[in-house]
Design a protein around this motif. Structure first.
Motif, PDB file in Angstrom:
ATOM      1  N   LEU A 289       0.826  -1.204   0.000  1.00 22.97           N
ATOM      2  CA  LEU A 289       0.000   0.000   0.000  1.00 22.97           C
ATOM      3  C   LEU A 289       0.864   1.259   0.000  1.00 22.97           C
ATOM      4  N   GLU A 290       1.943   1.230   0.732  1.00 17.63           N
ATOM      5  CA  GLU A 290       2.865   2.377   0.747  1.00 17.63           C
ATOM      6  C   GLU A 290       3.423   2.640  -0.648  1.00 17.63           C
ATOM      7  N   GLN A 291       3.756   1.567  -1.362  1.00 17.79           N
ATOM      8  CA  GLN A 291       4.332   1.721  -2.698  1.00 17.79           C
ATOM      9  C   GLN A 291       3.277   2.154  -3.716  1.00 17.79           C
ATOM     10  N   PHE A 292       2.056   1.680  -3.546  1.00 15.07           N
ATOM     11  CA  PHE A 292       0.961   2.142  -4.405  1.00 15.07           C
ATOM     12  C   PHE A 292       0.836   3.658  -4.306  1.00 15.07           C
ATOM     13  N   ASN A 293       0.805   4.135  -3.072  1.00 17.37           N
ATOM     14  CA  ASN A 293       0.658   5.576  -2.851  1.00 17.37           C
ATOM     15  C   ASN A 293       1.873   6.340  -3.365  1.00 17.37           C
TER      16      ASN A 293
ATOM     17  N   GLU B   4      -6.922  12.831  -5.569  1.00 14.26           N
ATOM     18  CA  GLU B   4      -7.076  12.300  -4.217  1.00 14.26           C
ATOM     19  C   GLU B   4      -8.218  11.292  -4.117  1.00 14.26           C
ATOM     20  N   GLU B   5      -9.233  11.454  -4.983  1.00 14.25           N
ATOM     21  CA  GLU B   5     -10.392  10.556  -4.930  1.00 14.25           C
ATOM     22  C   GLU B   5      -9.987   9.108  -5.217  1.00 14.25           C
ATOM     23  N   LYS B   6      -9.172   8.926  -6.256  1.00 13.00           N
ATOM     24  CA  LYS B   6      -8.757   7.572  -6.612  1.00 13.00           C
ATOM     25  C   LYS B   6      -7.789   6.994  -5.575  1.00 13.00           C
ATOM     26  N   ARG B   7      -6.929   7.845  -5.075  1.00  9.80           N
ATOM     27  CA  ARG B   7      -6.009   7.381  -4.036  1.00  9.80           C
ATOM     28  C   ARG B   7      -6.771   6.975  -2.786  1.00  9.80           C
ATOM     29  N   GLN B   8      -7.829   7.700  -2.472  1.00  6.91           N
ATOM     30  CA  GLN B   8      -8.633   7.362  -1.310  1.00  6.91           C
ATOM     31  C   GLN B   8      -9.384   6.054  -1.520  1.00  6.91           C
TER      32      GLN B   8
ATOM     33  N   SER C 255     -14.609  -5.331  -3.375  1.00  3.56           N
ATOM     34  CA  SER C 255     -13.450  -4.447  -3.252  1.00  3.56           C
ATOM     35  C   SER C 255     -12.418  -4.747  -4.330  1.00  3.56           C
ATOM     36  N   CYS C 256     -12.223  -6.030  -4.618  1.00  9.03           N
ATOM     37  CA  CYS C 256     -11.307  -6.419  -5.695  1.00  9.03           C
ATOM     38  C   CYS C 256     -11.763  -5.821  -7.016  1.00  9.03           C
ATOM     39  N   TYR C 257     -13.068  -5.896  -7.266  1.00  8.96           N
ATOM     40  CA  TYR C 257     -13.594  -5.376  -8.528  1.00  8.96           C
ATOM     41  C   TYR C 257     -13.446  -3.858  -8.597  1.00  8.96           C
ATOM     42  N   GLU C 258     -13.658  -3.183  -7.483  1.00  6.10           N
ATOM     43  CA  GLU C 258     -13.496  -1.727  -7.464  1.00  6.10           C
ATOM     44  C   GLU C 258     -12.044  -1.344  -7.743  1.00  6.10           C
ATOM     45  N   LEU C 259     -11.100  -2.080  -7.166  1.00  6.62           N
ATOM     46  CA  LEU C 259      -9.690  -1.795  -7.426  1.00  6.62           C
ATOM     47  C   LEU C 259      -9.325  -2.105  -8.874  1.00  6.62           C
ATOM     48  N   ALA C 260      -9.953  -3.120  -9.429  1.00  7.77           N
ATOM     49  CA  ALA C 260      -9.666  -3.489 -10.817  1.00  7.77           C
ATOM     50  C   ALA C 260     -10.144  -2.426 -11.801  1.00  7.77           C
ATOM     51  N   ASN C 261     -11.076  -1.590 -11.369  1.00  9.60           N
ATOM     52  CA  ASN C 261     -11.649  -0.596 -12.277  1.00  9.60           C
ATOM     53  C   ASN C 261     -11.150   0.821 -12.030  1.00  9.60           C
ATOM     54  N   ILE C 262     -10.077   0.928 -11.264  1.00  8.34           N
ATOM     55  CA  ILE C 262      -9.435   2.228 -11.062  1.00  8.34           C
ATOM     56  C   ILE C 262      -8.367   2.404 -12.128  1.00  8.34           C
ATOM     57  N   ASP C 263      -8.248   3.608 -12.657  1.00 13.65           N
ATOM     58  CA  ASP C 263      -7.158   3.902 -13.589  1.00 13.65           C
ATOM     59  C   ASP C 263      -5.851   3.969 -12.816  1.00 13.65           C
ATOM     60  N   TYR C 264      -4.876   3.212 -13.303  1.00 16.11           N
ATOM     61  CA  TYR C 264      -3.578   3.170 -12.636  1.00 16.11           C
ATOM     62  C   TYR C 264      -2.509   3.835 -13.498  1.00 16.11           C
ATOM     63  N   PRO C 265      -1.502   4.418 -12.861  1.00 18.87           N
ATOM     64  CA  PRO C 265      -0.333   4.867 -13.631  1.00 18.87           C
ATOM     65  C   PRO C 265       0.285   3.675 -14.346  1.00 18.87           C
TER      66      PRO C 265
END
Length: 255
Positions: free
Chosen positions: A76-80, A93-97, A113-123
């Motif tokens: 989680l630290e590395q994600f942030n 901040e919304e996506k990071r939150q 929760s897995c599905y929500e994380l799968a649908n976030i835009d990532y760098p």
């Protein structure tokens, strides 16, 4: 291009060097965490997450240690960190939150929760992390995740194109009565993608989806009815389906 290759070579050497330090029989928590941290540090998030699962299966005693919590905290630290360094994402901040809110639930196996994380835009450095969480949700029988993963395999998006796997995930989603998956399953049978062509089954699933108001593959259903494939020939109904489809397209064009 040469510089990128040099960086990748250095990263791979660092990973391999870290892996050699691990006791192959009874690795310590520190050894495993350090290796996974090395992967994460050079942005191999997907590999680290996959190996995390493998280590827990291979070395059950790790469940009795602080390995799980330590790994989650580091990840989680590395994600942030990745988000804070990326110009396109560091101010979102919304996506990071969302990541912070869903992360621990997802790592514990919560399908939503897995599905929500799968649908976030990532760098881009951690983009394939989406596949990891999508697979996690699919493995928890989350039918929308199964459908999305099937589409990825069908189209070769983020994964190697594989019609057989696409069919398997469409089938799982369809068996849980997800209507788009039912329609797509019929299309797979109609075309013979990932499965032996079967017009009887194609008609069954395409008609099932159509009768429930999902008309994406109406043309294929009309073809089966026109030619009498997988069902009794019914040109009148086929024409009605085609007319409805044409009307639908015209209404869509007007919007």
């Amino acid at each position: 291009m040469i510089e990128n290759k040099r960086i990748i070579d250095i990263e791979l050497k660092a990973v391999l060097a870290a892996h050699k330090e691990i006791d192959p029989i009874t690795p310590s928590v520190d050894e495993v965490v350090q290796f996974l941290y090395t992967l994460i540090d050079v942005r191999f998030f997907y590999q680290a997450l996959s190996l995390y699962d493998d280590y827990l299966k291979k070395y059950p005693y790790l469940h009795l240690t602080d390995f799980v919590q330590t790994f989650k905290k580091v990840l989680l630290e590395q994600f942030n960190r990745v988000y804070s360094e990326d110009e396109l994402f560091k101010h979102n901040e919304e996506k990071r939150q969302t990541i912070n809110d869903c992360f621990f639930k997802a790592m514990a196996g919560d399908a939503k929760s897995c599905y929500e994380l799968a649908n976030i835009d990532y760098p881009w450095p951690i983009m394939n992390t989406q596949i990891y969480f999508l697979k996690k949700a699919a493995d928890q029988n989350f039918r929308i995740a199964q459908y999305d993963l099937a589409k990825f395999y069908r189209e070769g998006t983020y994964v190697i194109q594989n019609d057989k796997k696409a069919f398997e995930y469409f089938f799982m989603s369809a068996m849980r009565q997800y209507i788009p998956a039912i329609s797509q399953l019929g299309f797979m049978y109609y075309k013979g993608y990932g499965v032996k062509q079967d017009y009887d089954k194609a008609y069954h699933f395409l008609n099932n989806a159509y009768m429930k108001g999902y008309h994406v593959h109406a043309l294929e259903l009309a073809q089966l009815l026109t030619k009498g494939l997988g069902t009794k020939q019914d040109v009148e109904r086929a024409n009605a389906i085609l007319n409805n489809h044409q009307q639908f397209q015209q209404n869509l064009d007007r919007t």
